[in-house]
Design an enzyme around this catalytic site. Sequence first.
Site, PDB file in Angstrom:
ATOM      1  CB  SER A 145      43.105  38.610  35.335  1.00 27.02           C
ATOM      2  OG  SER A 145      44.000  39.573  34.850  1.00 27.02           O
ATOM      3  CE  LYS A 151      43.231  39.959  31.751  1.00 30.66           C
ATOM      4  NZ  LYS A 151      44.624  39.745  32.120  1.00 30.66           N
ATOM      5  CE1 TYR A 183      42.818  43.434  30.816  1.00 28.06           C
ATOM      6  CE2 TYR A 183      44.244  45.215  31.534  1.00 28.06           C
ATOM      7  CZ  TYR A 183      43.929  43.879  31.510  1.00 28.06           C
ATOM      8  OH  TYR A 183      44.705  42.981  32.188  1.00 28.06           O
ATOM      9  CE1 TYR A 193      46.772  35.742  33.428  1.00 30.41           C
ATOM     10  CE2 TYR A 193      47.280  35.481  35.747  1.00 30.41           C
ATOM     11  CZ  TYR A 193      46.533  36.058  34.745  1.00 30.41           C
ATOM     12  OH  TYR A 193      45.545  36.934  35.066  1.00 30.41           O
ATOM     13  CB  VAL A 225      47.158  40.735  40.192  1.00 26.42           C
ATOM     14  CG1 VAL A 225      48.014  39.942  39.227  1.00 26.42           C
ATOM     15  CG2 VAL A 225      46.544  41.951  39.519  1.00 26.42           C
TER      16      VAL A 225
HETATM   17  N1  GLN Z   1      44.848  44.893  35.819  1.00 24.85           N
HETATM   18  C1  GLN Z   1      45.903  43.922  35.882  1.00 24.85           C
HETATM   19  C2  GLN Z   1      46.933  44.172  34.803  1.00 24.85           C
HETATM   20  O1  GLN Z   1      46.549  44.465  33.716  1.00 24.85           O
HETATM   21  C3  GLN Z   1      45.317  42.546  35.754  1.00 24.85           C
HETATM   22  C4  GLN Z   1      46.345  41.469  35.743  1.00 24.85           C
HETATM   23  C5  GLN Z   1      45.912  40.202  36.412  1.00 24.85           C
HETATM   24  O2  GLN Z   1      44.983  40.152  37.216  1.00 24.85           O
HETATM   25  N2  GLN Z   1      46.671  39.148  36.167  1.00 24.85           N
HETATM   26  O3  GLN Z   1      48.109  44.117  35.021  1.00 24.85           O
END
Ligand code: GLN
Length: 310
Positions: free
Chosen positions: A70, A73, A196, A246, A264
């Site tokens: 993420s 993003k 994505y 988050y 993650v």
């Molecule tokens: N690819 C992961 C997902 O969509 C990314 C989530 C993350 O890094 N928080 O669940």
Amino acid sequence: MMTALDSPPLGLVLDDIVRSHRPRTEAGSVPANIPHLQSPPFDRFGIAVATTSGEVFSSGDAGLPFSIQSISKVFTLAMALSADDSGSLWSRVLREPSGTSFNSLVQLEVEHGVPRNPFINSGALVVTDHLMERSPDAAAQVLRFLNGQVGQPGPFIDEIAARSELSSSSRNLALAHFLKEFGNLRRPAQAVVENYVRQCSIMMTCVEVAKAGLFLAQDGRGAQGAVISRSEAKRIGSIMLTCGMYDAAGEFAYRVGLPGKSGVGGGILAIVPGECAICVWSPRLDSKGNSLAGTAALADLSDRTGWSIF
Ligand code: GLN
């Protein structure tokens, strides 16, 4: 703030951060739905700092590529905002902390398909859809952008990892179908999720992530000139502070005091406006999906250096 006279050189500080924070036990977890994130040993730990004066400091496993997940993003948001049509993005996604987990379905339905912010999965799917207007291979656009910031050879997409994540992406597909149902997705749900997941599967080292994020610390100016305007850089920093971790954004702001974005894969990008971009990586996560050792290390580094926006 550290001054030249009363502080040890940054390289030595980073070495000490690695000594103090490299995990010694297998605390924390890795995401069950992304098999390839289970492979890095639990005691991997790297940290890198890219400064606005052009220096790069690093220590530990800062040269090993990891899955940025993420953190991507932040880069996709910057790319979407750099286009002339940025106004239309903000009619499709809000800028409020979600207070719920990054892949929550409930909130998206209750709020009629308008994601709370671009850093939760639903919001990032809208941003990817937005980028696909320019070229359907949005993940390749992201990769080109990152290679432009850090050079070649550099970031690459782990296509095998992406395919494996895609085969267990029911939740992200559900989010995309919800968005479509509410009229907030232009491209087919499957194609958006594919892009994505591929953008999440980009592999980079801590040094590369710090260099790639540097434009956010220097008024939007990246390695090849302006990425975004100064006011947009400020705004992305604000969204990182309020939404980048988050439902742990408040706790991270309290402990670290810097805009940050986690993934993650265990990486965190943090920005010290006017000073530097920091990337820390350690794969084990807390219950909110943020790197356990990485967060502790950034809190420590911020205390030792005085780096904070407060
Ligand atoms: N690819 C992961 C997902 O969509 C990314 C989530 C993350 O890094 N928080 O669940």
